[in-house]
Design an enzyme around this catalytic site. Sequence first.
Site, PDB file in Angstrom:
ATOM      1  N   ASN A 218      -5.604   5.798  -4.812  1.00 37.45           N
ATOM      2  CA  ASN A 218      -5.420   4.390  -4.441  1.00 37.45           C
ATOM      3  C   ASN A 218      -5.707   4.217  -2.952  1.00 37.45           C
ATOM      4  O   ASN A 218      -5.572   5.165  -2.167  1.00 37.45           O
ATOM      5  CB  ASN A 218      -3.975   3.972  -4.736  1.00 37.45           C
ATOM      6  CG  ASN A 218      -3.727   2.493  -4.478  1.00 37.45           C
ATOM      7  OD1 ASN A 218      -4.576   1.634  -4.792  1.00 37.45           O
ATOM      8  ND2 ASN A 218      -2.595   2.165  -3.896  1.00 37.45           N
TER       9      ASN A 218
ATOM     10  N   HIS B 195      -4.664   1.660   0.360  1.00 43.05           N
ATOM     11  CA  HIS B 195      -3.688   0.649   0.767  1.00 43.05           C
ATOM     12  C   HIS B 195      -3.996   0.208   2.199  1.00 43.05           C
ATOM     13  O   HIS B 195      -4.234   1.056   3.075  1.00 43.05           O
ATOM     14  CB  HIS B 195      -2.271   1.221   0.683  1.00 43.05           C
ATOM     15  CG  HIS B 195      -1.233   0.203   1.016  1.00 43.05           C
ATOM     16  ND1 HIS B 195      -0.927  -0.850   0.164  1.00 43.05           N
ATOM     17  CD2 HIS B 195      -0.465   0.023   2.114  1.00 43.05           C
ATOM     18  CE1 HIS B 195      -0.011  -1.609   0.731  1.00 43.05           C
ATOM     19  NE2 HIS B 195       0.288  -1.113   1.911  1.00 43.05           N
TER      20      HIS B 195
ATOM     21  N   GLY C  81     -13.397  -6.815  -5.266  1.00 39.07           N
ATOM     22  CA  GLY C  81     -14.088  -5.557  -5.559  1.00 39.07           C
ATOM     23  C   GLY C  81     -14.940  -5.020  -4.426  1.00 39.07           C
ATOM     24  O   GLY C  81     -15.868  -4.238  -4.661  1.00 39.07           O
ATOM     25  N   SER C  82     -14.622  -5.394  -3.187  1.00 41.15           N
ATOM     26  CA  SER C  82     -15.474  -4.916  -2.088  1.00 41.15           C
ATOM     27  C   SER C  82     -15.333  -3.409  -1.873  1.00 41.15           C
ATOM     28  O   SER C  82     -16.297  -2.744  -1.481  1.00 41.15           O
ATOM     29  CB  SER C  82     -15.178  -5.681  -0.792  1.00 41.15           C
ATOM     30  OG  SER C  82     -13.902  -5.362  -0.299  1.00 41.15           O
ATOM     31  N   ASN C  83     -14.152  -2.857  -2.143  1.00 38.15           N
ATOM     32  CA  ASN C  83     -13.994  -1.398  -2.023  1.00 38.15           C
ATOM     33  C   ASN C  83     -14.767  -0.678  -3.121  1.00 38.15           C
ATOM     34  O   ASN C  83     -15.392   0.358  -2.868  1.00 38.15           O
ATOM     35  CB  ASN C  83     -12.512  -1.022  -2.059  1.00 38.15           C
ATOM     36  CG  ASN C  83     -11.858  -1.239  -0.714  1.00 38.15           C
ATOM     37  OD1 ASN C  83     -12.097  -0.488   0.229  1.00 38.15           O
ATOM     38  ND2 ASN C  83     -11.062  -2.291  -0.594  1.00 38.15           N
TER      39      ASN C  83
ATOM     40  N   GLU D 238     -11.656   0.360   5.501  1.00 31.31           N
ATOM     41  CA  GLU D 238     -11.484   0.735   4.089  1.00 31.31           C
ATOM     42  C   GLU D 238     -12.811   1.145   3.455  1.00 31.31           C
ATOM     43  O   GLU D 238     -12.878   2.132   2.713  1.00 31.31           O
ATOM     44  CB  GLU D 238     -10.926  -0.451   3.287  1.00 31.31           C
ATOM     45  CG  GLU D 238      -9.472  -0.753   3.526  1.00 31.31           C
ATOM     46  CD  GLU D 238      -8.945  -1.810   2.557  1.00 31.31           C
ATOM     47  OE1 GLU D 238      -7.834  -1.612   2.072  1.00 31.31           O
ATOM     48  OE2 GLU D 238      -9.640  -2.810   2.294  1.00 31.31           O
TER      49      GLU D 238
ATOM     50  N   ASP E  19       2.460   2.301  -4.164  1.00 29.23           N
ATOM     51  CA  ASP E  19       1.885   2.667  -2.865  1.00 29.23           C
ATOM     52  C   ASP E  19       2.550   3.921  -2.304  1.00 29.23           C
ATOM     53  O   ASP E  19       2.977   3.973  -1.141  1.00 29.23           O
ATOM     54  CB  ASP E  19       1.998   1.501  -1.878  1.00 29.23           C
ATOM     55  CG  ASP E  19       1.191   0.305  -2.341  1.00 29.23           C
ATOM     56  OD1 ASP E  19       0.152   0.512  -2.982  1.00 29.23           O
ATOM     57  OD2 ASP E  19       1.602  -0.834  -2.077  1.00 29.23           O
TER      58      ASP E  19
ATOM     59  N   ARG F 160      -1.708  -3.833 -10.181  1.00 34.61           N
ATOM     60  CA  ARG F 160      -0.686  -3.498 -11.181  1.00 34.61           C
ATOM     61  C   ARG F 160      -0.136  -2.117 -10.888  1.00 34.61           C
ATOM     62  O   ARG F 160      -0.877  -1.226 -10.444  1.00 34.61           O
ATOM     63  CB  ARG F 160      -1.288  -3.463 -12.583  1.00 34.61           C
ATOM     64  CG  ARG F 160      -1.956  -4.746 -12.986  1.00 34.61           C
ATOM     65  CD  ARG F 160      -0.953  -5.697 -13.571  1.00 34.61           C
ATOM     66  NE  ARG F 160      -1.617  -6.924 -14.006  1.00 34.61           N
ATOM     67  CZ  ARG F 160      -0.989  -7.885 -14.650  1.00 34.61           C
ATOM     68  NH1 ARG F 160       0.294  -7.784 -14.940  1.00 34.61           N
ATOM     69  NH2 ARG F 160      -1.630  -8.971 -15.011  1.00 34.61           N
TER      70      ARG F 160
ATOM     71  N   ARG G 169       2.767  -3.801 -20.411  1.00 34.87           N
ATOM     72  CA  ARG G 169       2.160  -2.715 -19.648  1.00 34.87           C
ATOM     73  C   ARG G 169       1.732  -1.537 -20.530  1.00 34.87           C
ATOM     74  O   ARG G 169       0.686  -0.932 -20.313  1.00 34.87           O
ATOM     75  CB  ARG G 169       3.168  -2.244 -18.600  1.00 34.87           C
ATOM     76  CG  ARG G 169       2.519  -1.582 -17.435  1.00 34.87           C
ATOM     77  CD  ARG G 169       3.561  -1.138 -16.453  1.00 34.87           C
ATOM     78  NE  ARG G 169       3.855  -2.160 -15.480  1.00 34.87           N
ATOM     79  CZ  ARG G 169       4.892  -2.103 -14.644  1.00 34.87           C
ATOM     80  NH1 ARG G 169       5.727  -1.096 -14.683  1.00 34.87           N
ATOM     81  NH2 ARG G 169       5.079  -3.060 -13.763  1.00 34.87           N
TER      82      ARG G 169
HETATM   83  C1  GRF Z   1      -7.868  -4.040  -0.251  1.00 35.85           C
HETATM   84  O1  GRF Z   1      -7.413  -4.423   1.010  1.00 35.85           O
HETATM   85  C2  GRF Z   1      -7.040  -2.909  -0.794  1.00 35.85           C
HETATM   86  O2  GRF Z   1      -6.604  -2.010   0.177  1.00 35.85           O
HETATM   87  C3  GRF Z   1      -5.867  -3.650  -1.371  1.00 35.85           C
HETATM   88  O3  GRF Z   1      -6.421  -4.798  -1.966  1.00 35.85           O
HETATM   89  C4  GRF Z   1      -7.620  -5.143  -1.279  1.00 35.85           C
HETATM   90  C5  GRF Z   1      -8.700  -5.229  -2.313  1.00 35.85           C
HETATM   91  O4  GRF Z   1      -9.902  -5.725  -1.794  1.00 35.85           O
HETATM   92  N1  GRF Z   1      -5.119  -2.795  -2.267  1.00 35.85           N
HETATM   93  P1  GRF Z   1     -11.249  -5.597  -2.644  1.00 35.85           P
HETATM   94  O5  GRF Z   1     -10.961  -6.176  -4.027  1.00 35.85           O
HETATM   95  O6  GRF Z   1     -11.630  -4.149  -2.718  1.00 35.85           O
HETATM   96  O7  GRF Z   1     -12.255  -6.414  -1.914  1.00 35.85           O
END
Ligand code: GRF
Length: 194
Positions: free
Chosen positions: A106, A108, A13-15, A173, A144, A90, A64
Amino acid sequence: MTVRIGILISGRGSNMDAIVEHIREENAPVDVCFVASDKASAAGLETARSKGIPTATVSYKQGRAAAEAEIEKLWQEHKIDLLVLAGFMRLITGDFVSRHEGRILNIHPAMLPKFPGAHGIEDFWKSGESSSGVTVHIVDAEMDHGPILMQQEVARTPDDTIETFEAKIHAVEHQLYWRALKSYIQKLAQEAQS
Ligand code: GRF
């Protein structure tokens, strides 16, 4: 007007955390209404809770369709405007996407259309190419895939290991997702006014 978003994660969950922090630092009119994960063990759920954000787990055990019905329920209950996928592992079905056209984003860790899939960083690394990057895009029914909102290149330097390269990707990111999200929100607001 405050924009209401929900965030889906599967792991660290860092993003998600970076987006929450950018919103707080800038005092941006964006409300993170919930953070949900398909995995109850996702570390990001605890991070969200510690920041006072409601969390939920979406079960894919019944398939799903049932899982997406749960996501739909969260969407309606929280009246969100946008769903932000942040490391959500997913595939979202075409049915779900068509109900929310242009409302799901999203991130990527590669320069799409290159290296889609769950191993974008590793696949780039093995390819021997000299640069990759990060893509933020609108979600369509393919994995993606969908209109690209922002991309930023990340070069591989001779001293990089896959670990240092991966750290560079994540650092990009954590800035790019918020920039793309913010500009997309502004675009939607302008469209709503005209
Ligand atoms: C990120 O690199 C994102 O681009 C990819 O999965 C990773 C998730 O990292 N889809 P985090 O859970 O946000 O740390």
